[in-house]
Design an enzyme around this catalytic site. Structure first.
Site, PDB file in Angstrom:
ATOM      1  N   HIS A 349       0.796  -1.233   0.000  1.00 43.27           N
ATOM      2  CA  HIS A 349       0.000   0.000   0.000  1.00 43.27           C
ATOM      3  C   HIS A 349       0.821   1.271   0.000  1.00 43.27           C
ATOM      4  CE1 HIS A 349      -4.034  -1.746   0.790  1.00 43.27           C
ATOM      5  NE2 HIS A 349      -3.345  -2.681   1.426  1.00 43.27           N
ATOM      6  N   LYS A 528      -8.552  13.925   4.641  1.00 40.35           N
ATOM      7  CA  LYS A 528      -7.660  12.765   4.630  1.00 40.35           C
ATOM      8  C   LYS A 528      -6.716  12.920   5.816  1.00 40.35           C
ATOM      9  CE  LYS A 528      -6.482  14.087   0.355  1.00 40.35           C
ATOM     10  NZ  LYS A 528      -6.647  12.841  -0.364  1.00 40.35           N
ATOM     11  N   ARG A 529      -5.945  11.886   6.112  1.00 38.00           N
ATOM     12  CA  ARG A 529      -4.958  12.032   7.169  1.00 38.00           C
ATOM     13  C   ARG A 529      -3.994  13.181   6.838  1.00 38.00           C
ATOM     14  NH1 ARG A 529      -4.529   8.196  11.401  1.00 38.00           N
ATOM     15  NH2 ARG A 529      -2.615   9.294  11.901  1.00 38.00           N
ATOM     16  N   LYS A 534       0.697  14.543   1.504  1.00 37.95           N
ATOM     17  CA  LYS A 534      -0.655  14.867   1.043  1.00 37.95           C
ATOM     18  C   LYS A 534      -0.831  16.375   0.839  1.00 37.95           C
ATOM     19  CE  LYS A 534      -2.673  10.784   3.330  1.00 37.95           C
ATOM     20  NZ  LYS A 534      -3.380  10.023   2.276  1.00 37.95           N
ATOM     21  N   THR A 636      -8.578   6.658  -2.033  1.00 35.74           N
ATOM     22  CA  THR A 636      -9.914   6.100  -2.263  1.00 35.74           C
ATOM     23  C   THR A 636     -10.963   7.181  -2.050  1.00 35.74           C
ATOM     24  OG1 THR A 636      -9.745   5.240  -0.011  1.00 35.74           O
ATOM     25  CG2 THR A 636      -9.468   3.663  -1.806  1.00 35.74           C
ATOM     26  N   LYS A 640     -14.589   8.423  -4.133  1.00 35.81           N
ATOM     27  CA  LYS A 640     -15.880   8.746  -3.512  1.00 35.81           C
ATOM     28  C   LYS A 640     -16.370  10.115  -3.975  1.00 35.81           C
ATOM     29  CE  LYS A 640     -14.249   6.056   0.400  1.00 35.81           C
ATOM     30  NZ  LYS A 640     -13.521   6.118   1.687  1.00 35.81           N
TER      31      LYS A 640
HETATM   32  O1  B1N Z   1      -3.623   2.721   1.668  1.00 39.57           O
HETATM   33  C1  B1N Z   1      -4.737   3.108   0.876  1.00 39.57           C
HETATM   34  C2  B1N Z   1      -4.290   3.944  -0.306  1.00 39.57           C
HETATM   35  O2  B1N Z   1      -5.416   4.390  -1.009  1.00 39.57           O
HETATM   36  C3  B1N Z   1      -3.460   5.138   0.165  1.00 39.57           C
HETATM   37  O3  B1N Z   1      -2.939   5.800  -0.947  1.00 39.57           O
HETATM   38  C4  B1N Z   1      -2.334   4.649   1.076  1.00 39.57           C
HETATM   39  O4  B1N Z   1      -1.635   5.766   1.593  1.00 39.57           O
HETATM   40  C5  B1N Z   1      -2.890   3.823   2.216  1.00 39.57           C
HETATM   41  C6  B1N Z   1       1.063   1.723   7.940  1.00 39.57           C
HETATM   42  C7  B1N Z   1      -0.501   2.388   6.254  1.00 39.57           C
HETATM   43  N1  B1N Z   1      -0.646   2.881   2.752  1.00 39.57           N
HETATM   44  N2  B1N Z   1      -0.010   2.483   3.875  1.00 39.57           N
HETATM   45  C8  B1N Z   1      -0.815   2.679   4.880  1.00 39.57           C
HETATM   46  C9  B1N Z   1      -1.482   2.485   7.206  1.00 39.57           C
HETATM   47  C10 B1N Z   1      -1.206   2.213   8.534  1.00 39.57           C
HETATM   48  C11 B1N Z   1       0.072   1.840   8.894  1.00 39.57           C
HETATM   49  O5  B1N Z   1       0.343   1.564  10.179  1.00 39.57           O
HETATM   50  C12 B1N Z   1       0.785   1.995   6.626  1.00 39.57           C
HETATM   51  N3  B1N Z   1      -1.954   3.192   4.447  1.00 39.57           N
HETATM   52  C13 B1N Z   1      -1.841   3.308   3.123  1.00 39.57           C
HETATM   53  C14 B1N Z   1      -5.471   1.861   0.446  1.00 39.57           C
HETATM   54  O6  B1N Z   1      -4.731   1.161  -0.489  1.00 39.57           O
END
Ligand code: B1N
Length: 791
Positions: A349, A528-529, A534, A636, A640
């Site tokens: 991801h 978003k976060r 971002k 995502t 939406k």
């Molecule tokens: O995953 C989403 C994507 O749509 C986003 O672009 C992406 O930023 C998000 C460590 C993550 N990537 N990595 C994380 C979350 C929590 C953590 O402890 C990494 N989140 C994303 C779905 O594909």
């Protein structure tokens, strides 16, 4: 089920489950009674699905995820079982406000952002498609923290407490419990090994049924809660070691207590490693138990079991499955590795280096001594097979979970077309060369049930009127809207629905925040976060520049805008929190300026979550998707917004690329450097200084922050942000600023062609049906899981 029947069911639960009569029922009692009445309706498809899966001996999908950002469940479940009208009538008839009852449900925030929300949309789609599946995760006592803002505009975090009231959806399963060990020693025993953990906790299952569209199928979300060992085990454990005996109880209390609030960063903390192993090990035991109840030949495991690792967080599944097969069930080591690999898939991801999990070898050896040995053996085996390789899993005293996941998975996938290509070219370039068929793309999607039908009933009604029923689970049918977009009448209706959603949002902002907003202004939204990549600071810099230009030139034909921000920062992410602080103070100053009041307002409602997203997205005109190209794996929220008829201003990043391809370049406000250009740009050490020198607006905006205009004269307040922009600016905010400004002025001009704006908005809806998570899940089923739908 009629409204009267549902009413009776609610009354029955009020009386027998809540122990209240109607006259004394609180809002909570009513919500619980409705929840239980609806849950009853979900049980039937749930049992039916379970029986059908057993009967067909079907392969099952196991989606392992540290996060499930499910939000509220009641409204969605009511919609899926087709009881929205009955429920409204029944609840009203019992003297309660339906919306108030729905709003009483806590928002289950067992996730940080996109990754967790994706898992929740996938659960919805797997149930809708009749894909036999289990979601496996952790039942955190405290989900993502609650955010508020102090009087000075800083983020304040408080503990979230979603389980304070009893959770109406779940079933506790005391019989489904596994002992999960940590630490200890490994003894050689013939060809395998015996691991004797030093401490252990029980993983207890809590099941929530997840019903699909029209109640045709339901799957299980099984979340594990940690508990101390039972008295009997404790005694056995106790033999003489009293301090050691107290440890597991303390461990059990902490292990499922709290979600790590870090999005796209890895913390490298021992408790996190234990959480990861805890839920992964419990899930694998459950999976093998279920398999063994139907089959005896473990070599057939991969024909019945597909395990998806949602990022590397469950990456220990590789070595743990090998351990279970080899050490505990006597399968030969190489065969165990092959068998495990045939079952496992890994979704990447993010490419952000700080997010790629690595564990110190010493920590891994201490917490999971047997797994460390297995990892080394897997690494050595891979090296023997590919003598030319230079990457390894264990390197410089660290275990790299990405490499481990890649090597232990039969398929590795990225989450958007661009991201998947970058995965091939960057982080996994060498492994990709060795295993050229392993990486596949599965572009993310979102569930149209929650994100269109539930969140935007007005638009859903217009869609149904225009193209008929059945689009909810065949979202590609939205293209059938396109011919209607030529009709003035359709466009007027489309615009009226958006206007209505905006009035509702304006009212909410008025009551919640006391800020009057003009519902006729453009609602320009970035939710978003908070993260530097971002680039919320790019947005606020442009806001400051815009404010200055409006003041200097009030009659230049500015489109009236309400800039809306939403999102949380990780508690330890200093820069992100400084940006939040800055936005709140820019809002304070701009909103107090009577001369620009009509043209520019900035609002930042605290505690953005799934429920708030459902309120904001249908009321948005402009979707801000402005990440540094190459950094947002997919996004995502961007999908939406498009589905709900917002136009996008964005970079060529993540799934923005695919959104633009689908809606048409002429209907997308593109700006900024490409991923390649960003890499090139960074090679010029003073790229930021140059950009600032070239842009009078950017220069003035940064100087205004530095002057103390937003910090009661304190010139040093935002030095972290401004100095970073002036010097390092890794995320190329400065280099993209002018391009962003220009794109925003194109947005202004487009806004005044209101009918054409509406046409483009409607085209966004009509052309983005491809982003249904049903399409995504069909992709996973065909390319990765090799599972056929059961309905
Ligand atoms: O995953 C989403 C994507 O749509 C986003 O672009 C992406 O930023 C998000 C460590 C993550 N990537 N990595 C994380 C979350 C929590 C953590 O402890 C990494 N989140 C994303 C779905 O594909």
């Amino acid at each position: 089920m009629s409204a009267t029947e549902l009413r009776d069911a609610i009354l029955k639960h009020l009386e027998y489950s809540q122990g209240k009569d109607l006259a004394h029922a609180s809002l909570y009692d009513m919500r619980m009674a409705l929840t239980l009445a609806i849950r009853d309706k979900v049980i039937e498809p749930w049992f039916r699905a379970t029986r059908a899966t057993y009967a067909a001996q079907s392969k099952r999908v196991y989606y392992l995820s540290m996060e499930f950002l499910i939000g509220r469940l009641l409204e969605d479940a009511i919609m899926n079982v087709g009881l929205t009208e009955s429920a409204r009538e029944a609840v009203l008839g019992l003297g309660f406000d339906f919306e108030a009852v729905l709003n009483d449900e806590p928002d289950a925030a067992l996730g940080n952002g996109g990754l967790g929300r994706l898992a929740a949309c996938f659960l919805d789609s797997m149930s809708t498609l009749g894909c036999p599946a289990y979601g496996y995760g952790i039942r955190y006592e405290h989900g993502l923290f609650r955010q508020s803002f102090g009087p000075d505009g800083r983020q304040i975090e408080t503990a979230e407490d979603w389980l304070r009231q009893s959770h109406g959806w779940e079933f506790e399963r005391p019989e489904a419990a596994f002992r999960i060990g940590f630490g200890g020693t490994v003894a050689e025993s013939g060809r395998s090994a015996v691991w004797t953990p030093e401490s252990a906790v029980m993983a207890k299952a809590y099941d929530t049924p997840i019903v699909g569209w029209q109640g045709k199928w339901a799957n299980t979300l099984r979340l594990w809660g940690a508990e101390p060992l039972r008295a009997f085990d404790l005694n056995a454990f106790n033999k003489g070691d009293f301090t050691g005996a107290a440890a597991p109880e303390a461990l059990a209390r902490t292990i499922s207590r709290v979600l790590y609030p870090d999005d796209t960063t890895a913390q490298g903390k021992e408790l996190r490693l234990k959480q990861e192993f805890f839920f992964t090990a419990a899930s694998l035991r459950d999976i093998l138990r279920r398999f063994a109840s139907e089959h005896s030949d473990l070599s057939a495991l991969s024909s019945r079991v597909a395990i998806q690792m949602n990022d590397t967080h469950p990456a220990i599944a590789g070595p743990e499955l090998v351990r279970l097969l080899h050490d505990e069930r006597g399968m030969e080591f190489d065969k165990a590795v092959e068998t495990a690999r045939a079952c496992l898939g890994y979704t990447n991801h993010t490419l952000m280096p700080e997010a790629l999990e690595r564990w110190p070898e010493t920590l891994m050896a201490q917490v999971l001594p047997r797994h460390m040995q297995i990892i080394e053996r897997i690494d050595a085996g891979h090296a023997r097979q590919y003598p030319s390789r230079t990457v390894s899993i264990v390197e410089n005293g660290e275990v790299k979970m990405g490499e481990l996941s890649f090597i232990m998975a039969n398929k590795v996938n990225g989450v958007s077309a661009l991201h998947t290509e970058l995965v091939k070219d960057t982080v996994f370039a060498e492994l990709h060369a060795l295993h050229p068929d392993r990486i596949v793309n599965e572009t993310n999607g979102v569930t149209p049930r929650r994100w269109v039908k539930g969140a935007n009933p007005g638009l859903a009604g217009l869609i149904t009127e225009t193209i008929g029923e059945g689009w909810e689970d065949h979202l590609e049918r939205l293209v059938e809207l396109e011919p209607a977009i030529g009709d003035q009448g359709f466009r007027d209706r489309f615009a009226a629905i958006k206007a209505e959603n905006k009035v509702a949002l304006a009212n909410w902002i008025g009551t919640e925040m006391g800020i009057p907003v003009n519902p006729d202004a453009m609602f320009d939204v970035q939710i978003k976060r908070f993260h530097e990549y971002k680039r919320q600071h790019l947005n606020i810099l442009e806001t400051i520049a815009l404010w200055q230009e409006i003041r200097a030139n009030p009659d230049a034909g500015w489109a009236p805008r309400v800039k809306i921000f939403g999102g949380k920062a990780a508690p330890g992410y200093v820069m992100a929190k400084e940006i939040i602080h800055l936005i709140n103070n820019v809002a304070r100053i701009i909103n107090a300026d009577k001369t620009t009041r009509e043209l520019l307002t900035v609002v930042y409602p605290p505690n953005y979550n799934v429920t708030m997203a459902e309120r904001l997205i249908p009321a948005s005109d402009l979707s801000e998707q402005i990440s540094t190209a190459g950094k947002e794996a997919s996004g995502t929220g961007n999908m939406k917004f498009s589905l709900n008829g917002a136009l996008t201003i964005g970079t060529l990043d993540g799934a923005n690329v695919e959104i633009r391809d689908l809606v048409g370049a002429e209907n997308f406000f593109l700006f900024g450097m490409t991923a390649d250009e960003v890499v090139e740009c960074r090679k010029t050490p003073d790229h930021a200084a140059r950009a600032i020198a070239q842009s009078k607006r950017l220069k003035a905006a940064i100087e205004m922050i530095e002057s103390g205009a937003f910090s009661h004269g304190d010139k040093a307040m935002y030095r972290g942000v401004t100095q970073n922009l002036r010097t390092h600016d890794y995320f190329t905010v400065c280099a993209d600023f002018d391009s962003y400004w220009d794109a925003q002025r194109r947005v202004d001009r487009a806004w005044f062609q209101r009918d054409d704006w509406t046409r483009i908005a409607a085209l966004n809806t009509a052309r983005t049906g491809w982003f249904s998570s049903d399409r995504t899940i069909k992709g996973y089923m065909a390319d990765i899981w090799k599972v056929a739908p059961m309905i």
